[in-house]
Design a protein around this motif. Structure first.
Motif, PDB file in Angstrom:
ATOM      1  N   ILE B 168     -17.328  -9.778  14.748  1.00  0.00           N
ATOM      2  CA  ILE B 168     -16.569 -10.966  15.119  1.00  0.00           C
ATOM      3  C   ILE B 168     -16.181 -11.757  13.883  1.00  0.00           C
ATOM      4  O   ILE B 168     -16.955 -12.552  13.357  1.00  0.00           O
ATOM      5  N   ASP B 169     -14.992 -11.501  13.413  1.00  0.00           N
ATOM      6  CA  ASP B 169     -14.476 -12.225  12.254  1.00  0.00           C
ATOM      7  C   ASP B 169     -13.549 -13.319  12.766  1.00  0.00           C
ATOM      8  O   ASP B 169     -13.440 -13.529  13.977  1.00  0.00           O
ATOM      9  N   LEU B 170     -12.876 -14.009  11.865  1.00  0.00           N
ATOM     10  CA  LEU B 170     -11.983 -15.102  12.251  1.00  0.00           C
ATOM     11  C   LEU B 170     -10.983 -14.682  13.316  1.00  0.00           C
ATOM     12  O   LEU B 170     -10.861 -15.313  14.363  1.00  0.00           O
ATOM     13  N   THR B 171     -10.283 -13.589  13.042  1.00  0.00           N
ATOM     14  CA  THR B 171      -9.196 -13.188  13.929  1.00  0.00           C
ATOM     15  C   THR B 171      -9.704 -12.733  15.287  1.00  0.00           C
ATOM     16  O   THR B 171      -9.176 -13.109  16.334  1.00  0.00           O
ATOM     17  N   ARG B 172     -10.807 -11.930  15.259  1.00  0.00           N
ATOM     18  CA  ARG B 172     -11.389 -11.475  16.530  1.00  0.00           C
ATOM     19  C   ARG B 172     -11.830 -12.697  17.367  1.00  0.00           C
ATOM     20  O   ARG B 172     -11.566 -12.783  18.560  1.00  0.00           O
TER      21      ARG B 172
END
Lengths: 261, 234
Positions: B168-172
Motif C-alpha cells: 500500500i503505497d501513496l497511489t494504491r
C-alpha cells in the motif's frame, strides 16, 4: 650560451633501441635509437607528423611501441614484467595541452602524485607542492583552479607537477605549442633554469632559439627516424645532412631567429 | 460531516502510506546508483564481451514498461521465493533505473578529456587510482544535473508499485479511497478531483524537494571550469 655546453654530462641514463610504432597502416616510428646522458638536455626537432610526440610517449609507455626497447638506467621499461607505474613515477611528462587536473587547485595538482604514488603524508605533500610552485614562480596562484590560469601559468604548474615527483628525467612534448606568443617566454625561462640546474630532459619543440641556447644535443627527426644528431653548433652552422639544413632555414624564415636565454 | 472533514479523512491514510513510497524510492535509488555506476565503468573500461553484456542489460531494461518489470519481479521473486514486497518493488525499479543511470554516468565519464587519464598515468598512478582520484570526481560533477532529472523521473515511477498486490503505497492508498468517495452521493463525487490533486501534491513535494537539494549540492561542489555552459544567447 656556452654555459649549457660546458656542462659535464654523466653516464647514460636512458637508452632507446630500435623503437617501432605503427597506427593502423601508418608506421610512425621506423626504428629510433639514441642515448641520453644524466644532466643532458636533448631537443628533438623536425617537421610535424614525423613521430616526435609518439617517440616521447613510447618512452614512458603512454603509447606501447610495437617493437624496440627502452632502458631507464639498468631497468628495461619495455620489459613485460617491469612495473610500469613505478617507472613512470621516475619520468616526468609535460604535455602540449597541459592536462592539469581541472577539478583540483594548482597546489593539489602538484601534490596529488606525491600523495597517491609516493604515499607522502598530505601536509608534507602540500608543503612540497608549495615549494615546487615557488620554483616556477606561482605560489600566489596555489589556490587557483586551472580554468583561472593563463596558458603559460598552466604549463608552469604542470612543470611543477612533474618536478615534485623528483623525476630522473622529464619529457616535454611541445610545451609551448599551445601558448599565445607572449606567454611562451615565461615557460621557456623555467625550462632554461631547469636545464642549467642539471635536470635531464628531452624536449620536442619548434623553438629554435631555445634549442640553440639550451640544448646539449639536437636530434633532427623526419619520416619516423632520426636523420641527424649533433650539438647546436654542428646542427645550426653546418649540418652534415642537407635535409637538416633545409629544415632549419625554413623554420628560421617562418619564425625568425629569436635569441632566447 | 462537512466536505472538508470527509476530504481530510481520506487524506490522513496517505500519510501512513508515504513511508512505503519513500522506502521504495530510497532503496531503488541505492540499487540504481550502485549498479548504474558499475555498469558505466564496465562499459567504458571493460573488455568487449563485458561491454556487450552491459549494452544488452540496458536495452532490456529500457525497452520494457516499468509495470511489466514490476509484475515480472513480483511473480518471480515474491510469489516464488517470498522476498518482501518492498524489496521486490525497489529491486525492479532500481534495476530499471540502473540502465538509465549507467547512461548518465557513461556520458559523464566520456566527457572527461582523455588527457586527464594520461596525465594521471604519467605520474605513475595505476588505472584504478586515476579513475578514483581524477576521473570520478570530475564525472560526478558532470553527472549531477542529468542525475537530478533521473531522480524526478523515478519518483514518479514509484506510483507503478501499486500493481504489487498488498503493497500500500501513496497511489494504491488513494485508489482505495477514491472508490468509496465516488460512491457517496452528492458531495463525495465532487471531492474526487480535489483529492487526486492532493495526491499529486505529495509527489510534487517529493520531486521538488529532491531536485532542490540536488541543485544545492551542485552549487556546493561548483568549481571554476565546471559551470554548466548553458547560457543561451537571446
Amino acid at each position: 650560451m656556452a654555459a649549457a655546453r660546458e656542462k659535464n654530462l654523466g653516464n647514460v641514463i636512458l637508452r632507446v633501441e630500435g623503437l617501432h610504432k605503427r597506427y593502423g597502416k601508418d608506421e610512425v616510428l621506423k626504428g629510433v635509437s639514441f642515448e641520453l646522458r644524466r644532466g643532458e638536455t636533448k631537443v628533438v626537432i623536425g617537421p610535424s607528423g614525423t613521430g616526435k610526440s609518439t617517440l616521447l610517449r613510447c618512452i614512458n609507455q603512454l603509447s606501447v611501441p610495437d617493437q624496440g626497447r627502452v632502458w631507464l638506467e639498468d631497468i628495461e621499461i619495455t620489459h613485460a614484467r617491469t612495473n610500469i607505474n613505478h617507472m613512470r613515477a621516475q619520468i616526468g611528462f609535460v604535455f602540449q595541452d597541459f592536462n592539469l587536473f581541472s577539478h583540483l587547485t594548482a597546489l593539489r595538482n602538484v601534490s596529488l602524485g606525491l600523495v597517491k604514488v609516493k604515499r607522502m603524508r598530505k601536509e608534507e605533500a602540500l608543503a612540497r607542492a608549495r615549494q615546487e610552485l615557488a620554483r616556477v614562480g606561482l605560489v600566489a596562484k596555489a589556490d587557483a583552479y586551472p580554468a583561472e590560469l593563463s596558458g603559460g601559468q598552466k604549463q608552469r604548474v604542470s612543470i611543477a607537477r612533474a618536478l615534485a615527483m623528483d623525476p630522473k628525467l622529464i619529457l616535454f612534448d611541445e610545451p609551448t605549442s599551445a601558448l599565445d606568443p607572449e606567454l611562451i617566454g615565461e615557460v621557456l625561462e623555467v625550462m632554461t633554469h631547469l636545464a642549467e640546474s642539471g635536470m635531464t630532459m628531452i624536449v620536442v619543440s619548434h623553438e629554435m632559439g631555445f634549442a640553440r641556447a639550451v640544448a646539449d644535443r639536437i636530434i633532427f627527426m623526419e619520416g619516423g627516424g632520426i636523420l641527424e644528431e649533433g650539438t647546436p653548433a654542428e646542427m645550426f652552422t653546418c649540418p652534415r645532412c642537407e635535409r637538416t639544413g633545409q629544415f632549419l632555414r625554413k623554420i628560421s624564415e617562418l619564425y625568425g631567429e629569436t635569441e632566447n636565454g | 460531516m462537512s466536505a472538508g472533514e470527509i476530504l481530510w479523512q481520506s487524506v490522513v491514510p496517505l500519510f501512513s502510506a508515504l513511508p512505503v513510497t519513500l522506502t521504495v524510492l530510497g532503496l531503488l535509488l541505492v540499487v540504481g546508483l550502485a549498479l548504474g555506476t558499475v555498469l558505466a565503468f564496465a562499459q567504458t573500461y571493460g573488455r568487449r564481451p563485458i561491454r556487450a553484456l552491459c549494452v544488452s542489460y540496458e536495452q532490456l531494461f529500457r525497452g520494457i514498461p516499468p509495470i511489466v518489470v514490476l509484475l515480472f519481479f513480483w511473480n518471480g521473486l515474491f510469489q516464488s521465493i517470498g522476498m518482501p514486497r518492498v524489496l521486490v518493488a525497489a529491486l525492479a525499479l532500481g534495476m530499471r533505473s540502473a540502465a538509465y543511470q549507467s547512461q548518465i554516468f557513461r556520458g559523464a565519464i566520456q566527457a572527461v578529456p582523455a588527457g586527464q587519464m594520461m596525465a594521471a598515468r604519467s605520474l605513475g598512478m595505476s588505472r584504478f587510482q586515476a579513475i578514483r582520484s581524477v576521473i570520478l570526481p570530475q564525472a560526478f560533477r558532470l553527472a549531477l544535473p542529468p542525475w537530478s532529472n533521473e531522480y524526478s523521473s523515478v519518483v514518479k515511477d514509484t506510483a507503478f508499485i501499486c500493481v504489487i498486490g498488498g503493497l500500500i503505497d501513496l497511489t494504491r492508498q488513494a485508489m482505495m479511497k477514491v472508490a468509496p468517495l465516488s460512491m457517496r452521493p452528492g458531495i463525495g463525487t465532487q471531492l474526487v478531483l480535489p483529492y487526486l490533486i492532493i495526491l499529486g501534491l505529495f509527489y510534487l513535494v517529493l520531486t521538488f524537494s529532491g531536485t532542490a537539494l540536488l541543485s544545492l549540492l551542485e552549487r556546493q561542489l561548483q568549481i571554476p571550469g565546471f559551470e554548466m555552459k548553458g547560457k543561451v544567447e537571446r
